[in-house]
Design an enzyme around this catalytic site. Sequence first.
Site, PDB file in Angstrom:
ATOM      1  N   TYR A   1     -28.306 -31.278  39.028  1.00 32.43           N
ATOM      2  CA  TYR A   1     -27.081 -31.571  38.037  1.00 32.43           C
ATOM      3  C   TYR A   1     -27.115 -31.047  36.552  1.00 32.43           C
ATOM      4  CZ  TYR A   1     -23.554 -34.625  36.138  1.00 32.43           C
ATOM      5  OH  TYR A   1     -22.707 -35.013  35.472  1.00 32.43           O
TER       6      TYR A   1
ATOM      7  N   HIS B   1     -24.803 -28.085  34.517  1.00 35.88           N
ATOM      8  CA  HIS B   1     -23.916 -28.168  33.076  1.00 35.88           C
ATOM      9  C   HIS B   1     -24.660 -27.440  32.179  1.00 35.88           C
ATOM     10  CE1 HIS B   1     -22.472 -31.712  35.438  1.00 35.88           C
ATOM     11  NE2 HIS B   1     -21.565 -31.819  34.697  1.00 35.88           N
TER      12      HIS B   1
ATOM     13  N   TYR C   1     -16.611 -34.362  23.933  1.00 33.60           N
ATOM     14  CA  TYR C   1     -16.993 -34.774  25.183  1.00 33.60           C
ATOM     15  C   TYR C   1     -18.365 -34.550  25.370  1.00 33.60           C
ATOM     16  CZ  TYR C   1     -16.963 -35.251  30.362  1.00 33.60           C
ATOM     17  OH  TYR C   1     -17.195 -35.961  31.632  1.00 33.60           O
TER      18      TYR C   1
ATOM     19  N   TRP D   1     -14.111 -27.813  40.713  1.00 36.53           N
ATOM     20  CA  TRP D   1     -15.375 -28.513  40.022  1.00 36.53           C
ATOM     21  C   TRP D   1     -15.577 -29.617  40.630  1.00 36.53           C
ATOM     22  CZ3 TRP D   1     -19.044 -26.670  36.743  1.00 36.53           C
ATOM     23  CH2 TRP D   1     -19.942 -27.645  36.147  1.00 36.53           C
TER      24      TRP D   1
END
Length: 105
Positions: free
Chosen positions: A18, A22, A41, A76
């Site tokens: 994960y 990113h 964000y 995504w």
Amino acid sequence: MNRYCFCLQVRPDRLDEYVDRHRDVWPEMQAALRESGWHNYSLFLRADGLLIGYVESPDLEAAQQAMAATEVNTRWQAEMTSYFSAGRPDETFQLLPEIFHLQGD
């Protein structure tokens, strides 16, 4: 601009993957987020998989709806869903209420 904080649970056996995903978020995904009203964000990940997100937006619900309408978000989310134990992350995160904010100068 409104501030929003949310949490999700990343599967502990998928944490490294994960994080790796990113490190190189698709440019078209980043552009769609900006165009849809997502600002400042950030994601924060604890070692046990607790994921905390922070975003600023004039209207988070409208920003989510705008993202849901994009093709890049569909792709995504299809890839991200397997990292979570409770379905699509863009549809299952839990908003946290703000209880304190230190104002700037």
